[in-house]
Enzyme design. Structure first.
Site, mmCIF file in Angstrom:
data_model
loop_
_atom_site.group_PDB
_atom_site.id
_atom_site.type_symbol
_atom_site.label_atom_id
_atom_site.label_comp_id
_atom_site.label_asym_id
_atom_site.label_seq_id
_atom_site.Cartn_x
_atom_site.Cartn_y
_atom_site.Cartn_z
ATOM 1 C CG ASP A 141 0.256 21.699 -4.567
ATOM 2 O OD1 ASP A 141 1.182 22.161 -5.262
ATOM 3 O OD2 ASP A 141 -0.882 21.427 -5.014
ATOM 4 C CE LYS A 144 -4.432 18.565 -5.656
ATOM 5 N NZ LYS A 144 -3.208 19.196 -5.104
ATOM 6 C CG ASP A 169 -2.646 24.671 -5.282
ATOM 7 O OD1 ASP A 169 -1.986 24.085 -6.150
ATOM 8 O OD2 ASP A 169 -3.363 25.669 -5.524
ATOM 9 C CG ASN A 170 -4.677 22.215 -6.631
ATOM 10 O OD1 ASN A 170 -3.681 21.754 -6.092
ATOM 11 N ND2 ASN A 170 -4.638 22.902 -7.762
ATOM 12 C CD GLU A 199 -1.657 24.537 -11.111
ATOM 13 O OE1 GLU A 199 -2.372 25.224 -10.351
ATOM 14 O OE2 GLU A 199 -1.443 23.337 -10.900
HETATM 15 C C1 LIG Z 1 0.739 19.040 -7.621
HETATM 16 S S1 LIG Z 1 2.269 18.208 -7.398
HETATM 17 C C2 LIG Z 1 3.166 19.324 -6.287
HETATM 18 C C3 LIG Z 1 3.440 20.658 -6.911
HETATM 19 C C4 LIG Z 1 4.345 21.565 -6.086
HETATM 20 N N1 LIG Z 1 3.819 21.767 -4.717
HETATM 21 C C5 LIG Z 1 4.511 22.922 -6.767
HETATM 22 O O1 LIG Z 1 3.605 23.754 -6.603
HETATM 23 O O2 LIG Z 1 5.517 23.103 -7.466
HETATM 24 C C6 LIG Z 1 1.790 16.900 -6.303
HETATM 25 C C7 LIG Z 1 2.956 16.035 -5.895
HETATM 26 O O3 LIG Z 1 2.662 15.344 -4.698
HETATM 27 C C8 LIG Z 1 3.206 14.032 -4.766
HETATM 28 N N2 LIG Z 1 2.407 13.242 -3.797
HETATM 29 C C9 LIG Z 1 1.094 12.930 -3.918
HETATM 30 N N3 LIG Z 1 0.670 12.298 -2.812
HETATM 31 C C10 LIG Z 1 1.743 12.213 -1.964
HETATM 32 C C11 LIG Z 1 1.932 11.673 -0.662
HETATM 33 N N4 LIG Z 1 0.924 11.101 -0.005
HETATM 34 N N5 LIG Z 1 3.174 11.752 -0.098
HETATM 35 C C12 LIG Z 1 4.195 12.346 -0.770
HETATM 36 N N6 LIG Z 1 4.078 12.887 -2.003
HETATM 37 C C13 LIG Z 1 2.855 12.816 -2.591
HETATM 38 C C14 LIG Z 1 3.078 13.629 -6.220
HETATM 39 O O4 LIG Z 1 4.010 12.609 -6.563
HETATM 40 C C15 LIG Z 1 3.341 14.958 -6.929
HETATM 41 O O5 LIG Z 1 4.691 15.111 -7.265
HETATM 42 O O1 LIG Z 2 -4.656 16.530 -9.705
HETATM 43 C C1 LIG Z 2 -4.150 17.251 -10.539
HETATM 44 C C2 LIG Z 2 -4.122 16.836 -11.931
HETATM 45 C C3 LIG Z 2 -5.173 16.081 -12.405
HETATM 46 C C4 LIG Z 2 -5.176 15.687 -13.733
HETATM 47 C C5 LIG Z 2 -4.125 16.017 -14.565
HETATM 48 C C6 LIG Z 2 -3.062 16.775 -14.065
HETATM 49 C C7 LIG Z 2 -3.064 17.181 -12.745
HETATM 50 C C8 LIG Z 2 -3.588 18.580 -10.120
HETATM 51 C C9 LIG Z 2 -3.936 19.721 -10.860
HETATM 52 C C10 LIG Z 2 -3.491 20.976 -10.429
HETATM 53 C C11 LIG Z 2 -2.742 21.077 -9.256
HETATM 54 O O2 LIG Z 2 -2.305 22.287 -8.777
HETATM 55 C C12 LIG Z 2 -2.392 19.930 -8.522
HETATM 56 O O3 LIG Z 2 -1.704 20.107 -7.357
HETATM 57 C C13 LIG Z 2 -2.783 18.660 -8.978
HETATM 58 N N1 LIG Z 2 -2.319 17.463 -8.308
HETATM 59 O O4 LIG Z 2 -2.146 16.428 -9.007
HETATM 60 O O5 LIG Z 2 -2.045 17.478 -7.109
HETATM 61 MG MG LIG Z 3 -1.630 22.148 -6.791
#
Ligand SMILES: C[S@@+](CC[C@H](N)C(=O)[O-])C[C@H]1O[C@@H](n2cnc3c(N)ncnc32)[C@H](O)[C@@H]1O
Ligand SMILES: O=C(c1ccccc1)c1ccc(O)c(O)c1[N+](=O)[O-]
Ligand SMILES: [Mg+2]
Length: 214
Positions: A141, A144, A169-170, A199
């Site tokens: 997650d 992407k 996810d996603n 979500e």
């Molecule tokens: C969508 S959010 C995670 C949401 C969480 N899994 C939840 O469902 O509550 C994505 C997170 O991944 C972190 N992230 C993105 N690429 C990463 C990487 N290569 N290594 C570690 N963290 C990363 C971002 O800083 C961000 O906080």
């Molecule tokens: O990439 C986005 C995103 C793109 C644009 C603005 C906000 C979030 C996002 C949207 C829904 C997700 O569940 C998720 O995991 C992500 N993410 O950042 O990894």
């Molecule tokens: Mg996600």
């Protein structure tokens, strides 16, 4: 100075949930994100699918790629059997600081190891640094464009075994086309799609469950 969204989310957790009660933490975050500010947690609808996959698997060793505020970390860790361990990777220091407090508030710090750093740097170090042989379950997650390279990296580092489950996810929104094509066409995976919604919205999204066949 203005607070950040993760800081406001943490305040909502501390105000509207009970310390040591993971379900109340999950409900407080979902309420905040649905009625106050959208945030990129996996959310309640896809979270229920995540719960069912974790409950069925009863994993001992779990890896989460992308912690953010710790919502999915709490969702997974609350279901783990005693002695099971979840390692979650987060390379944004501000997010990691919030997540540590959310995970502690939920009372799950003993099951969770939050590692501040990039997946690409830490996946190759899982064995020697954490004494991990293989993972039973991986929740993808993070950004992407990292799903596919990190999956190949986990394969190359011998971190997947026959039966390891990857849950991504996603896969529709924002979408991970290269990853989907790979796990759905590779002879090394048995893959299936769980249709859901982005979500806290009506947009289509879903989770892809892929079992590594060795
Ligand atoms: C969508 S959010 C995670 C949401 C969480 N899994 C939840 O469902 O509550 C994505 C997170 O991944 C972190 N992230 C993105 N690429 C990463 C990487 N290569 N290594 C570690 N963290 C990363 C971002 O800083 C961000 O906080
Ligand atoms: O990439 C986005 C995103 C793109 C644009 C603005 C906000 C979030 C996002 C949207 C829904 C997700 O569940 C998720 O995991 C992500 N993410 O950042 O990894
Ligand atoms: Mg996600």
């Amino acid at each position: 100075t203005k607070s950040t969204r993760p800081q406001r989310l943490l305040k909502a957790v501390q105000k509207h949930s009970t310390r040591g009660d993971p379900q109340s933490v999950i409900s407080a975050i979902d309420h905040f994100c649905r009625h106050r500010e959208w945030a990129m947690n996996v959310g309640d609808e896809k979270g229920s699918i995540l719960d069912s996959v974790v409950s069925e698997l009863n994993p001992e060793k779990v890896l989460e790629l992308g912690t953010y505020c710790g919502y999915s970390t709490v969702r997974i860790a609350r279901l783990l059997p005693p002695g099971a361990r979840l390692i979650t990777l987060e390379f944004n220091a501000d997010y990691a600081a919030i997540a540590r407090q959310v995970i502690a508030w939920a009372g799950l710090e003993d099951k969770v190891q939050l590692v501040e750093g990039a997946s690409g740097d830490w996946i190759p170090r899982m064995k020697e640094h954490f004494g991990i042989e293989t993972f039973d379950f991986v929740f993808l997650d993070h950004w992407k464009d990292r799903y596919l390279p990190d999956t190949k990296l986990m394969e190359d580092c011998g971190l997947l075994r026959k039966g390891t489950v990857l849950l991504a996810d996603n896969v529709i929104c924002p979408g991970v086309p290269d990853y989907l094509e790979y796990v759905r066409n590779s002879l090394s995976y048995k893959s299936c799609y769980f249709k859901s919604h982005l979500e806290y919205t009506k947009a289509e999204d879903g989770l892809e469950k892929s079992v590594f066949l060795g």
